[in-house]
Design an enzyme around this catalytic site. Structure first.
Site, short mmCIF file in Angstrom:
data_model
loop_
_atom_site.label_atom_id
_atom_site.label_comp_id
_atom_site.label_asym_id
_atom_site.label_seq_id
_atom_site.Cartn_x
_atom_site.Cartn_y
_atom_site.Cartn_z
N TYR A 1 54.98 75.64 -6.64
CA TYR A 1 54.34 75.96 -8.10
C TYR A 1 53.11 75.18 -8.26
O TYR A 1 52.45 75.51 -9.30
CB TYR A 1 55.50 75.97 -9.03
N LYS B 1 65.62 74.02 3.51
CA LYS B 1 65.19 74.73 4.58
C LYS B 1 64.67 74.07 5.73
O LYS B 1 63.79 74.31 6.23
CB LYS B 1 64.34 75.82 4.03
N ASP C 1 69.65 79.48 1.93
CA ASP C 1 70.35 80.60 2.26
C ASP C 1 71.79 80.54 2.30
O ASP C 1 72.58 81.31 1.64
CB ASP C 1 69.69 81.34 3.49
N ASP D 1 64.79 77.20 -8.92
CA ASP D 1 64.37 78.15 -9.75
C ASP D 1 65.43 79.39 -9.58
O ASP D 1 65.88 80.00 -10.35
CB ASP D 1 63.07 78.65 -9.81
N ASP E 1 69.13 81.02 -11.56
CA ASP E 1 69.22 82.32 -12.19
C ASP E 1 70.63 82.94 -11.45
O ASP E 1 71.46 83.59 -12.15
CB ASP E 1 68.07 83.13 -11.56
#
Length: 369
Positions: A141, A191, A223, A247, A251
Site C-alpha cells: 500500500y 507467504k 492462504d 486487510d 474482513d
C-alpha cells in the site's frame, strides 16, 4: 483527568456512528470521573469537496496534539474513479503514515447471541476471541513505484511490496507484548513459499520469537490462514501479519462476529500519551455505507467498541473500557439489533436507539462494578 480527543466523522454513515460513540464516551466520563475535550476536523470525501484534498492542512498537527483520534469512515461511490489523483482513502494512509501508526489491532470476539448472524456453524464460534495485528505503514500500500504505465504493447501497472526488518520487528513485538497479556499464543502469517518479503518476515519473526520464550509461536501461510479462520477460529489468540494480508483476513474474520458493523480497530504507534497509554487512531473496520447514510440504519457498535479500545490503549481507563464492552454484549444478548445483525425473535432498532440502549446499559454495568 481531561483528555483531548480529535473526532473525524468522515463520510456516509461516519457522522452518525461517531455521534453515538461520542455520547457513550461522555456517559463513561460521567460514570468513571474523567472528562473529554473534543475538537473536530473534516477528512475524506467531504474534505475533497471543500478543500480539494482528503487530508487538509493542519489536521495532522491537530491529531498529534491530541491524546487520541476517533474516526468514522471515509469514501463512497462518488469518489471511486480509480484514475482520480485525489481519493478519500489517501486521508487514512496519510494519517497512519504521518502519525507513525504502524500496528492496527482488530479484535474479533463472538458474542454468543450473535452466533446466528454469522454464516459459520455456531459450534465453531463458541469461545472465539482473537486479535489480528496488521502492519499498517509498509508493504504494497505504500511501496514505490506504484503506477499505471503506457507502453508499446499497451497498458501495464506496477505496485511494489517492500518491507525492511525494522518495520517487521516492531509490529511483531507489539503482537508478542499483546499475546503476553492474553493467552500467550502468536501466529505469524506470511507467504514465505513465494514472496521474498515474506521470507524476510519469517526470518525476523523467528528472531523476535526467541525474545518471548513464554509465548507459543507458529508460522502459517496466508492462504492456509484464510481456511483456518473458518474451520477452527477459536484456536487462535494473536495473529500478526503484513498490511495487505491483514486487510483481507480481517474482513473475512468479521463474518465470525456476524457483521462488519461489529468490529472495532485501534491503530497504534510508539508515541506514549500523558495518560500512560499509546497514542492511537480508533475506527470501525466498516466502510462509509452511503446507501444507508442519514436513514438511521447504521450499526454504531463497531465505533462504540473502538471507543472502548481508545479508553484501554490510549487513555488508561481500563474499567470504563470493560464496562462499555459489557454494556454492548448485554444489549445484544437482550435481543436488540440493528438491521445488519437482525435475527428471528429480536427487536430491530436504529443507530440512535442502539446508542441510547448502550448508554442506559452502561449505567447499570457501572453501578454493579
Amino acid at each position: 483527568m481531561k483528555y483531548r480527543i480529535l473526532r473525524l466523522p468522515g463520510d456516509g454513515i461516519g457522522p452518525e456512528v461517531v455521534a453515538q460513540a461520542v455520547s457513550v464516551l461522555e456517559e463513561a466520563g460521567r460514570l468513571f470521573r474523567f472528562s473529554l475535550d473534543w475538537s473536530e476536523a473534516e477528512v475524506g470525501g467531504i474534505a475533497i469537496e471543500k478543500y480539494g484534498k482528503p487530508l487538509p492542512d493542519g489536521v495532522l498537527e491537530q491529531a498529534a496534539s491530541s491524546h487520541a483520534v476517533l474516526l468514522g469512515a471515509v469514501g463512497g461511490p462518488k469518489w471511486d474513479d480509480p484514475r482520480a489523483a485525489v481519493r478519500p482513502e489517501q486521508a487514512l494512509l496519510g494519517l497512519r503514515k504521518g502519525l507513525g501508526l504502524f500496528a492496527n489491532l482488530r479484535p474479533v470476539k463472538v458474542i454468543p447471541g450473535l452466533a446466528s448472524a454469522s454464516p459459520i456453524r455456531p459450534e465453531l464460534l463458541s469461545g472465539v476471541d482473537l486479535v489480528v495485528v496488521r502492519e499498517l505503514t509498509g508493504g504494497i500500500y505504500f511501496g514505490e513505484p506504484s503506477e499505471l504505465r503506457q507502453g508499446p504493447e499497451g497498458r501495464s501497472a506496477v505496485d511494489t511490496l517492500s518491507y525492511d526488518e525494522r518495520e517487521i520487528a516492531r509490529v511483531l513485538r507489539q503482537g508478542f507484548e499483546l499475546a503476553r497479556k492474553r493467552r500467550r499464543k502468536l501466529s505469524s502469517v506470511d507467504k514465505a513459499n513465494i514472496l521474498a518479503s515474506s521470507r524476510l518476515w519469517r526470518e525476523v519473526a523467528h528472531e523476535i520469537a526467541r525474545e518471548y520464550p513464554d509465548v507459543e509461536y507458529e508460522d502459517i501461510l496466508v492462504d492456509a490462514m484464510a481456511m483456518h479462520l473458518l474451520r477452527r477460529p477459536r484456536d487462535f489468540d494473536v495473529i500478526v501479519t503484513e498490511n495487505m494480508f491483514g486487510d483481507i483476513l480481517t474482513d473475512e474474520a468479521s463474518m465470525l462476529a456476524g457483521s462488519l458493523g461489529m468490529l472495532p480497530s485501534a491503530s497504534l504507534g510508539a508515541k506514549a500519551t500523558a495518560a500512560g497509554g499509546n497514542f492511537g487512531l480508533y475506527e470501525p473496520i466498516h466502510g462509509s455505507a452511503p446507501d444507508i447514510a442519514g436513514r438511521d440504519l447504521a450499526n454504531p457498535l463497531g465505533t462504540i467498541l473502538s471507543a472502548a479500545l481508545m479508553l484501554r490503549h490510549s487513555l488508561a481507563q481500563e474499567g470504563a473500557a470493560r464496562a462499555i464492552e459489557r454494556a454492548v454484549e448485554n444489549v445484544i444478548e437482550g435481543g436488540k439489533r440493528t438491521a445488519d445483525i437482525m435475527a428471528q425473535g429480536c427487536s430491530q432498532v436504529g443507530c440512535g436507539a442502539m446508542g441510547r440502549l448502550v448508554r442506559e446499559e452502561l449505567k447499570r454495568v457501572a453501578r454493579g462494578s
